[in-house]
Design an enzyme around this catalytic site. Structure first.
Site, PDB file in Angstrom:
ATOM      1  N   HIS A  75       1.177   8.207   2.009  1.00 26.08           N
ATOM      2  CA  HIS A  75       1.688   9.412   2.958  1.00 26.08           C
ATOM      3  C   HIS A  75       3.153   9.499   2.468  1.00 26.08           C
ATOM      4  O   HIS A  75       3.739   8.944   1.666  1.00 26.08           O
ATOM      5  CB  HIS A  75       1.825   8.530   4.120  1.00 26.08           C
ATOM      6  CG  HIS A  75       0.708   8.413   4.885  1.00 26.08           C
ATOM      7  ND1 HIS A  75       0.383   7.564   5.818  1.00 26.08           N
ATOM      8  CD2 HIS A  75      -0.650   9.134   4.544  1.00 26.08           C
ATOM      9  CE1 HIS A  75      -0.766   7.421   6.321  1.00 26.08           C
ATOM     10  NE2 HIS A  75      -1.737   8.475   5.595  1.00 26.08           N
ATOM     11  N   TYR A  79       8.764  -0.531   9.824  1.00 28.49           N
ATOM     12  CA  TYR A  79       9.529   0.291   8.872  1.00 28.49           C
ATOM     13  C   TYR A  79      10.398   0.903   9.195  1.00 28.49           C
ATOM     14  O   TYR A  79      10.318   1.586  10.123  1.00 28.49           O
ATOM     15  CB  TYR A  79       8.651   0.713   7.541  1.00 28.49           C
ATOM     16  CG  TYR A  79       7.554   1.974   8.118  1.00 28.49           C
ATOM     17  CD1 TYR A  79       8.031   3.025   8.143  1.00 28.49           C
ATOM     18  CD2 TYR A  79       6.403   1.447   8.576  1.00 28.49           C
ATOM     19  CE1 TYR A  79       7.185   4.070   8.456  1.00 28.49           C
ATOM     20  CE2 TYR A  79       5.531   2.288   9.062  1.00 28.49           C
ATOM     21  CZ  TYR A  79       5.933   3.906   9.079  1.00 28.49           C
ATOM     22  OH  TYR A  79       5.010   4.606   9.565  1.00 28.49           O
ATOM     23  N   ASP A  83      -6.645  10.339   6.417  1.00 29.92           N
ATOM     24  CA  ASP A  83      -6.763   9.764   5.114  1.00 29.92           C
ATOM     25  C   ASP A  83      -8.002  10.149   4.320  1.00 29.92           C
ATOM     26  O   ASP A  83      -7.643  10.302   3.168  1.00 29.92           O
ATOM     27  CB  ASP A  83      -6.073   8.408   5.152  1.00 29.92           C
ATOM     28  CG  ASP A  83      -4.966   7.983   5.510  1.00 29.92           C
ATOM     29  OD1 ASP A  83      -3.971   8.933   5.705  1.00 29.92           O
ATOM     30  OD2 ASP A  83      -4.699   6.753   5.772  1.00 29.92           O
ATOM     31  N   LYS A  98      11.782   4.630   3.109  1.00 24.98           N
ATOM     32  CA  LYS A  98      11.185   3.790   3.987  1.00 24.98           C
ATOM     33  C   LYS A  98      11.633   2.404   3.457  1.00 24.98           C
ATOM     34  O   LYS A  98      11.587   1.906   2.324  1.00 24.98           O
ATOM     35  CB  LYS A  98       9.507   3.903   3.909  1.00 24.98           C
ATOM     36  CG  LYS A  98       8.841   4.942   4.546  1.00 24.98           C
ATOM     37  CD  LYS A  98       7.521   5.053   4.490  1.00 24.98           C
ATOM     38  CE  LYS A  98       7.059   6.242   5.072  1.00 24.98           C
ATOM     39  NZ  LYS A  98       5.483   6.313   5.001  1.00 24.98           N
TER      40      LYS A  98
END
Length: 184
Positions: free
Chosen positions: A62, A132, A170, A72
């Site tokens: 992603h 995250y 996904d 991130k």
């Protein structure tokens, strides 16, 4: 903290110091001042957390497109993952290359995935919790991704393809070769 660049030097492995005694341990997982002194100067605006119940769960690959791109800082609060970053910056000498590292609650290692990279992980233990920080807010219209099994990337997920668990979203992602030039 120890900061180690990976084979793609913009992707950093960060190892916080742990202070342990007979009760357990303590670690400082993020300190803007400490990391800024090491050249990692970011302002994180959002924390995210996921629970993946089964081994072999893949979340990713992603990213968010500019102007809503996100860096991130990924860590594991419970369990273990193999974490991946794929360079999707067209002008980069490492375009289409990936790096990865094992992150776990036990080892405390974190991965800093900069803007211009697609991110994914695969779980290695059941009931894995991944946390995250991101430096940009989520914007649904800017989200994008790449198929986990893109043959041009040839990522070794360490899980037989028949055991991979993916979201419906996904499963519909395209290949890197079909991605427009989002990051120069």
């Amino acid at each position: 903290m120890t900061i180690t660049p990976l084979e793609i030097p913009e992707v950093l492995l960060i190892q916080p110091r742990r202070f342990g005694d007979d009760r357990g341990w303590f670690e400082e997982t993020w300190n803007r001042k400490t990391l800024a002194a090491e050249g990692v100067d970011m302002e994180f605006v959002q924390d995210n957390q996921s629970l993946s119940r089964s081994v072999g769960t893949i979340r990713g690959l992603h990213f968010q497109a500019p102007p809503f791109a996100q860096a991130k800082l990924v860590r594991v609060a419970q369990g273990r993952i193999h974490d991946f970053a794929v360079d999707i910056r067209r002008s980069s000498p490492t375009y289409g290359k990936w790096v990865g590292a094992e992150l776990s609650a036990e080892n405390g290692t974190q991965l800093l995935v900069p803007q211009g990279f697609a991110h994914a992980f695969v779980t290695r233990e059941p009931d894995t919790v991944v946390c995250y920080k991101v430096d940009g807010f989520y914007d649904k219209a800017s989200e994008g991704g790449i198929r986990f099994d893109d043959p041009d990337l040839a990522i070794d997920w360490g899980v037989p393809q028949s055991d991979v668990i993916l979201s419906d979203k996904d499963l519909t992602l395209g290949r890197l070769a079909d991605l427009p030039a989002i990051f120069d």
